[in-house]
Design a protein around this motif. Structure first.
Motif, mmCIF file in Angstrom:
data_model
loop_
_atom_site.group_PDB
_atom_site.id
_atom_site.type_symbol
_atom_site.label_atom_id
_atom_site.label_comp_id
_atom_site.label_asym_id
_atom_site.label_seq_id
_atom_site.Cartn_x
_atom_site.Cartn_y
_atom_site.Cartn_z
ATOM 1 N N GLY A 127 84.476 26.327 31.528
ATOM 2 C CA GLY A 127 85.597 26.132 30.754
ATOM 3 C C GLY A 127 86.929 26.086 31.566
ATOM 4 N N GLN A 128 86.941 27.350 32.363
ATOM 5 C CA GLN A 128 88.206 27.483 33.402
ATOM 6 C C GLN A 128 88.035 26.454 34.256
ATOM 7 N N ALA A 129 87.140 26.151 34.871
ATOM 8 C CA ALA A 129 87.204 24.895 35.826
ATOM 9 C C ALA A 129 87.485 23.585 35.298
ATOM 10 N N GLY A 130 87.380 23.270 34.144
ATOM 11 C CA GLY A 130 87.568 22.141 33.438
ATOM 12 C C GLY A 130 89.145 22.192 33.185
ATOM 13 N N ALA A 131 89.697 23.100 32.889
ATOM 14 C CA ALA A 131 91.220 23.222 32.569
ATOM 15 C C ALA A 131 91.923 23.179 33.985
ATOM 16 N N GLU A 132 91.371 23.737 35.017
ATOM 17 C CA GLU A 132 92.099 23.733 36.320
ATOM 18 C C GLU A 132 92.102 22.192 36.810
ATOM 19 N N ALA A 157 77.605 34.387 29.392
ATOM 20 C CA ALA A 157 79.014 34.554 29.279
ATOM 21 C C ALA A 157 80.006 34.011 30.250
ATOM 22 N N ASP A 158 79.528 34.528 31.359
ATOM 23 C CA ASP A 158 80.425 34.042 32.599
ATOM 24 C C ASP A 158 80.173 32.545 32.933
ATOM 25 N N ILE A 159 79.077 32.159 32.710
ATOM 26 C CA ILE A 159 78.918 30.494 33.179
ATOM 27 C C ILE A 159 79.749 30.032 31.995
ATOM 28 N N LEU A 160 79.859 30.041 30.968
ATOM 29 C CA LEU A 160 80.510 29.510 29.824
ATOM 30 C C LEU A 160 82.031 29.411 30.109
ATOM 31 N N PHE A 161 82.462 30.722 30.457
ATOM 32 C CA PHE A 161 83.857 31.059 30.723
ATOM 33 C C PHE A 161 84.420 30.357 32.163
ATOM 34 N N VAL A 162 83.469 30.312 33.158
ATOM 35 C CA VAL A 162 83.755 29.635 34.528
ATOM 36 C C VAL A 162 84.064 28.115 34.143
ATOM 37 N N PHE A 199 84.165 27.466 42.606
ATOM 38 C CA PHE A 199 83.112 27.033 41.492
ATOM 39 C C PHE A 199 82.165 25.815 41.872
ATOM 40 N N TYR A 200 82.515 24.874 42.448
ATOM 41 C CA TYR A 200 81.568 23.894 43.211
ATOM 42 C C TYR A 200 80.454 24.471 43.935
#
Length: 219
Positions: free
Chosen positions: A127-132, A120-125, A154-155
């Motif tokens: 998704g958040q990185a793509g938005a940022e 769940a953390d991987i999917l959230f991170v 994130f990288y």
């Protein structure tokens, strides 16, 4: 609109279809295999496309797997359609396993003593990185400030380990897919061609009825 469903499926039904499509995964796999065996290309080009699609599914470039698979297939002179179909190796059932295993292996290769994060953390991170990322791209042409600090984290902790850790299993499974699919597609096409020849020979062997003669044998 033509061919649109009259009863629009509910959100719960659409989400369930992502995990378990109508008819099950077995039916979907048979459909994809049938499409691949009927592609108008030699078996070795189709197998190269399968290699490209499977390998692309093990990269952390979510949202770009289709494009990467198409480019790899073009470089390898493989079938692009087969590559696009082969990206279905990465699906809602397999992505959690691929992501966790790749990130954990990547940290081990990079020498980071870090446990694999929950799915769940991987999917959230991601998704958040793509938005940022896209927010920073828009900020470059506006007066808004850019913030790259969290993307750097994130990288370092997610993207790079995923990229490094996904190379080995991606190469292995892509090569396995190539080695398995090539003889299977070749054998399937040989069997299909032989059956076509047999049907053509049977058709030619049937006696041609004379004018006025009934085509059906007397009882």
């Amino acid at each position: 609109m033509i061919f649109r469903r009259r009863d629009k499926p509910a959100l719960a039904e659409r989400l369930r279809a992502l995990v378990w499509p109508r008819g099950g995964w077995g039916r979907g796999i048979r459909y994809v295999w049938a499409r691949m065996t009927r592609l108008p290309d030699p078996p070795h080009r189709i197998a190269r496309g399968i290699w490209a699609g499977v390998f692309a599914s093990f990269t952390p470039l979510f949202g770009a797997h289709l494009g990467l698979a198409a480019v790899l297939a073009w470089v390898l002179r493989g079938n692009v359609i087969a590559a696009l179909l082969a990206t279905l190796v990465g699906n809602p059932l397999t992505f959690p396993l691929i992501a966790v295993a790749s990130i954990q292996l990547g940290h081990m290769i990079l020498g980071n003593a870090v446990d694999a994060p929950p799915t769940a953390d991987i999917l959230f991170v991601f998704g958040q990185a793509g938005a940022e990322f896209w927010a920073n791209v828009r900020a470059m042409v506006t007066s808004e400030p850019t913030q790259w600090g969290r993307l750097y984290s994130f990288y370092h902790w997610y993207f790079l380990p995923y990229l490094v850790g996904g190379l080995a299993p991606g190469l292995f499974l892509a090569t396995a897919g190539y080695l398995v699919s090539l003889p299977m597609i070749t054998a399937f096409r040989d069997l299909r061609d032989r059956r076509r020849r047999e049907r053509a020979e049977l058709k030619r062997a049937r006696p041609v009825p004379l004018p006025g003669q009934s085509q059906t044998p007397p009882v």
